[in-house]
Design a protein around this motif. Sequence first.
Motif, PDB file in Angstrom:
ATOM      1  N   GLY A 174       8.956 -12.193   2.574  1.00 34.17           N
ATOM      2  CA  GLY A 174       9.658 -10.905   2.044  1.00 34.17           C
ATOM      3  C   GLY A 174       9.274  -9.961   1.836  1.00 34.17           C
ATOM      4  O   GLY A 174       8.491  -9.189   2.969  1.00 34.17           O
ATOM      5  N   ASN A 175       9.202  -9.140   0.549  1.00 35.29           N
ATOM      6  CA  ASN A 175       8.594  -8.106   0.272  1.00 35.29           C
ATOM      7  C   ASN A 175       6.886  -7.966   0.448  1.00 35.29           C
ATOM      8  O   ASN A 175       6.563  -7.121  -0.102  1.00 35.29           O
ATOM      9  CB  ASN A 175       8.824  -7.477  -0.973  1.00 35.29           C
ATOM     10  CG  ASN A 175      10.624  -7.127  -0.981  1.00 35.29           C
ATOM     11  OD1 ASN A 175      10.681  -6.798   0.019  1.00 35.29           O
ATOM     12  ND2 ASN A 175      11.327  -7.115  -1.485  1.00 35.29           N
ATOM     13  N   HIS A 176       6.413  -9.156   1.111  1.00 35.54           N
ATOM     14  CA  HIS A 176       4.975  -9.194   0.296  1.00 35.54           C
ATOM     15  C   HIS A 176       3.995  -7.918   0.893  1.00 35.54           C
ATOM     16  O   HIS A 176       3.866  -7.495   0.730  1.00 35.54           O
ATOM     17  CB  HIS A 176       4.302 -10.444   0.910  1.00 35.54           C
ATOM     18  CG  HIS A 176       2.735 -10.532   1.774  1.00 35.54           C
ATOM     19  ND1 HIS A 176       2.224 -10.518   0.726  1.00 35.54           N
ATOM     20  CD2 HIS A 176       2.424 -10.632   2.790  1.00 35.54           C
ATOM     21  CE1 HIS A 176       1.036 -10.944   0.192  1.00 35.54           C
ATOM     22  NE2 HIS A 176       0.589 -10.912   2.374  1.00 35.54           N
ATOM     23  N   LEU A 177       4.638  -7.338   2.087  1.00 34.02           N
ATOM     24  CA  LEU A 177       4.194  -6.348   3.159  1.00 34.02           C
ATOM     25  C   LEU A 177       4.022  -5.546   1.848  1.00 34.02           C
ATOM     26  O   LEU A 177       3.134  -4.288   2.218  1.00 34.02           O
ATOM     27  CB  LEU A 177       4.472  -5.786   4.679  1.00 34.02           C
ATOM     28  CG  LEU A 177       4.842  -7.198   5.779  1.00 34.02           C
ATOM     29  CD1 LEU A 177       5.239  -7.091   6.738  1.00 34.02           C
ATOM     30  CD2 LEU A 177       3.326  -7.693   5.750  1.00 34.02           C
ATOM     31  N   ARG A 178       4.719  -4.624   1.880  1.00 29.50           N
ATOM     32  CA  ARG A 178       5.184  -3.702   1.128  1.00 29.50           C
ATOM     33  C   ARG A 178       4.483  -3.863  -0.542  1.00 29.50           C
ATOM     34  O   ARG A 178       3.722  -2.604  -0.396  1.00 29.50           O
ATOM     35  CB  ARG A 178       6.678  -3.474   0.081  1.00 29.50           C
ATOM     36  CG  ARG A 178       7.640  -3.238   1.459  1.00 29.50           C
ATOM     37  CD  ARG A 178       9.202  -3.237   0.944  1.00 29.50           C
ATOM     38  NE  ARG A 178      10.284  -3.068   1.740  1.00 29.50           N
ATOM     39  CZ  ARG A 178      10.556  -4.350   2.525  1.00 29.50           C
ATOM     40  NH1 ARG A 178      10.225  -5.112   2.877  1.00 29.50           N
ATOM     41  NH2 ARG A 178      12.178  -3.386   4.245  1.00 29.50           N
ATOM     42  N   ARG A 179       4.206  -4.746  -1.073  1.00 26.03           N
ATOM     43  CA  ARG A 179       3.444  -5.245  -2.395  1.00 26.03           C
ATOM     44  C   ARG A 179       2.022  -5.047  -2.643  1.00 26.03           C
ATOM     45  O   ARG A 179       1.766  -4.086  -2.618  1.00 26.03           O
ATOM     46  CB  ARG A 179       3.842  -6.732  -2.911  1.00 26.03           C
ATOM     47  CG  ARG A 179       5.404  -6.314  -3.359  1.00 26.03           C
ATOM     48  CD  ARG A 179       5.445  -8.283  -4.192  1.00 26.03           C
ATOM     49  NE  ARG A 179       5.356  -8.735  -3.727  1.00 26.03           N
ATOM     50  CZ  ARG A 179       6.056 -10.088  -3.030  1.00 26.03           C
ATOM     51  NH1 ARG A 179       7.580  -8.873  -3.427  1.00 26.03           N
ATOM     52  NH2 ARG A 179       6.057 -11.371  -2.123  1.00 26.03           N
ATOM     53  N   THR A 180       1.746  -5.801  -0.881  1.00 23.92           N
ATOM     54  CA  THR A 180       0.085  -5.528  -0.763  1.00 23.92           C
ATOM     55  C   THR A 180      -0.502  -4.157  -0.500  1.00 23.92           C
ATOM     56  O   THR A 180      -1.542  -3.682  -0.303  1.00 23.92           O
ATOM     57  CB  THR A 180      -0.006  -6.449   0.040  1.00 23.92           C
ATOM     58  OG1 THR A 180       1.017  -5.917   1.391  1.00 23.92           O
ATOM     59  CG2 THR A 180       0.264  -7.877  -0.303  1.00 23.92           C
ATOM     60  N   GLN A 181       0.741  -3.359   0.417  1.00 21.08           N
ATOM     61  CA  GLN A 181       0.383  -2.558   0.399  1.00 21.08           C
ATOM     62  C   GLN A 181       0.457  -1.053  -0.079  1.00 21.08           C
ATOM     63  O   GLN A 181      -1.086  -0.421  -0.227  1.00 21.08           O
ATOM     64  CB  GLN A 181       1.456  -1.981   1.842  1.00 21.08           C
ATOM     65  CG  GLN A 181       1.309  -0.098   2.318  1.00 21.08           C
ATOM     66  CD  GLN A 181       2.565   0.400   2.996  1.00 21.08           C
ATOM     67  OE1 GLN A 181       3.556   0.267   2.889  1.00 21.08           O
ATOM     68  NE2 GLN A 181       2.310   0.428   4.673  1.00 21.08           N
ATOM     69  N   ARG A 182       1.069  -1.488  -1.565  1.00 22.43           N
ATOM     70  CA  ARG A 182       1.089  -0.583  -2.467  1.00 22.43           C
ATOM     71  C   ARG A 182       0.473  -0.922  -4.055  1.00 22.43           C
ATOM     72  O   ARG A 182      -0.900   0.020  -4.159  1.00 22.43           O
ATOM     73  CB  ARG A 182       2.348  -0.425  -3.238  1.00 22.43           C
ATOM     74  CG  ARG A 182       3.514   0.234  -2.345  1.00 22.43           C
ATOM     75  CD  ARG A 182       5.121  -0.337  -2.713  1.00 22.43           C
ATOM     76  NE  ARG A 182       5.674   0.446  -1.977  1.00 22.43           N
ATOM     77  CZ  ARG A 182       6.203   1.085  -0.747  1.00 22.43           C
ATOM     78  NH1 ARG A 182       5.559  -0.238  -0.168  1.00 22.43           N
ATOM     79  NH2 ARG A 182       6.438   1.914  -0.447  1.00 22.43           N
ATOM     80  N   LEU A 209      -5.548   3.982   4.775  1.00 26.78           N
ATOM     81  CA  LEU A 209      -5.937   2.283   4.691  1.00 26.78           C
ATOM     82  C   LEU A 209      -4.582   1.620   4.161  1.00 26.78           C
ATOM     83  O   LEU A 209      -4.123   0.773   3.769  1.00 26.78           O
ATOM     84  CB  LEU A 209      -6.392   2.217   3.730  1.00 26.78           C
ATOM     85  CG  LEU A 209      -7.947   1.653   3.243  1.00 26.78           C
ATOM     86  CD1 LEU A 209      -8.762   1.903   1.842  1.00 26.78           C
ATOM     87  CD2 LEU A 209      -7.843   0.464   3.749  1.00 26.78           C
ATOM     88  N   THR A 210      -3.921   2.821   3.486  1.00 26.61           N
ATOM     89  CA  THR A 210      -2.588   1.854   2.938  1.00 26.61           C
ATOM     90  C   THR A 210      -1.427   2.062   4.607  1.00 26.61           C
ATOM     91  O   THR A 210      -0.700   0.974   4.320  1.00 26.61           O
ATOM     92  CB  THR A 210      -1.674   3.335   2.242  1.00 26.61           C
ATOM     93  OG1 THR A 210      -2.736   3.244   0.954  1.00 26.61           O
ATOM     94  CG2 THR A 210       0.085   2.944   1.511  1.00 26.61           C
ATOM     95  N   LYS A 211      -1.509   3.114   5.473  1.00 25.38           N
ATOM     96  CA  LYS A 211      -1.009   2.495   6.268  1.00 25.38           C
ATOM     97  C   LYS A 211      -1.111   1.115   7.470  1.00 25.38           C
ATOM     98  O   LYS A 211      -0.518   0.520   7.838  1.00 25.38           O
ATOM     99  CB  LYS A 211      -1.725   4.019   7.036  1.00 25.38           C
ATOM    100  CG  LYS A 211      -0.299   3.991   9.388  1.00 25.38           C
ATOM    101  CD  LYS A 211      -1.133   4.793   9.312  1.00 25.38           C
ATOM    102  CE  LYS A 211      -0.870   6.356   9.084  1.00 25.38           C
ATOM    103  NZ  LYS A 211       1.073   6.658   9.293  1.00 25.38           N
ATOM    104  N   SER A 212      -2.840   0.846   7.275  1.00 26.20           N
ATOM    105  CA  SER A 212      -2.889  -0.459   7.393  1.00 26.20           C
ATOM    106  C   SER A 212      -2.709  -1.767   6.781  1.00 26.20           C
ATOM    107  O   SER A 212      -2.972  -2.069   8.249  1.00 26.20           O
ATOM    108  CB  SER A 212      -4.081  -0.186   8.588  1.00 26.20           C
ATOM    109  OG  SER A 212      -5.043   0.264   7.053  1.00 26.20           O
ATOM    110  N   ALA A 213      -3.053  -1.540   6.182  1.00 28.74           N
ATOM    111  CA  ALA A 213      -2.472  -2.687   5.051  1.00 28.74           C
ATOM    112  C   ALA A 213      -1.502  -3.601   5.897  1.00 28.74           C
ATOM    113  O   ALA A 213      -1.382  -4.891   5.702  1.00 28.74           O
ATOM    114  CB  ALA A 213      -2.492  -2.466   4.156  1.00 28.74           C
ATOM    115  N   PRO A 214      -0.486  -3.496   6.015  1.00 27.15           N
ATOM    116  CA  PRO A 214       0.707  -4.004   6.997  1.00 27.15           C
ATOM    117  C   PRO A 214       0.085  -5.107   7.992  1.00 27.15           C
ATOM    118  O   PRO A 214       1.237  -6.364   7.921  1.00 27.15           O
ATOM    119  CB  PRO A 214       1.885  -3.844   7.092  1.00 27.15           C
ATOM    120  CG  PRO A 214       1.881  -2.414   6.578  1.00 27.15           C
ATOM    121  CD  PRO A 214       0.155  -2.250   5.977  1.00 27.15           C
TER     122      PRO A 214
END
Length: 366
Positions: A174-182, A209-214
């Motif tokens: 789900g929103n895992h990508l958005r959360r972990t990025q932040r 880092l923020t850009k690559s986290a997803p």
Amino acid sequence: MLVGALPTILIVDDSPENLTVLSELLQLNYRVRAATSGEKALRIATTPPWPDLILLDVMMPGMDGYEVFTRLRREPLTREIPVIFVTAMDSADAELRGLDVGAVDYIAKPIVPPILLARVRTQLELKQARDWLKNQNAYLETELARRMQENLVVQDVSIHALAHLAEIRDPETGNHLRRTQRYVRALAQQLQRHTQFADFLTDRVIDQLTKSAPLHDIGKVGIPDSILLKPGKLTPAEWEVMKTHAKLGSDAIEQAERDADRVVEFLVLAKDIAHYHHEKWDGSGYPEGRSGSDIPIAARLMALADVFDALISPRVYKPPMPFADALEIIVAGRGKHFDPDVVDAFLTVFEEFRSIAERYAEPLAE
């Protein structure tokens, strides 16, 4: 100067007779403004219509031409207006002084009309060319910024599209990508204040880092559905296959690096994150069993962000864990699973983590 408008010339001379002569000479082709003192000249120069050129007498009572020139250069509104000194001092030293302080030309009295008109025309043409170049440069800078922003948007969309490949294969994320990025950004910004991390965690690196986290779990696209989507506990053999997603992800990103014709910063970080975010501080992680500072900083941040989000998120085999319980588990992993400094940063920004989790919570099933 507006296109089609007459250029404006400010004449500064304490002699009314000289002002009259110069005004009559110039007003056929130019808008003329006049001042009989340095003080008046400074006031006029900062009010519209602003002068495109100033003819400035040097020898004036009170504030002389050099002082007027100095003050014009101090003010942002007038510092770029070209100035021609017009004076009865016709010695070479006087002319050199005028040019040394920054005047564009120096005309000695008595005025020879054709010479004055030619020099005025030359300086106005030069100013028009400078203004054109300045406007062109401003336009080019704006256009470059716009295109760079477009490229960044395309880049971000592409990253998320790739990351969603893994997300689609595992619908529980789900929103895992958005959360972990932040989460990663929050940790990095906190650690930026730490002397040990400050040199690496610059604002630019944090953005990358923020850009690559997803992309941290992009390797899951290579894991068979029978293992990735299995609702129960994995067998030891299945777990070994699951663990390969870390290297699969870094290999895919490395291939993208080879295809690029230059170094792409965020891909370097993305590769570290994908490959090492399951390593543990005590060396018990995978795929290489790295420990301590041998684990890249980017991966240490993602390790904590990823585990925290897994704890608080619902899975087919477990309900979401309360924030307080997740906090205790992260703290218990300090110096074992996680870098102690990263855990300390997490404790400082824990409320921000909670806020991110609540804002990007999974939608309730209907």
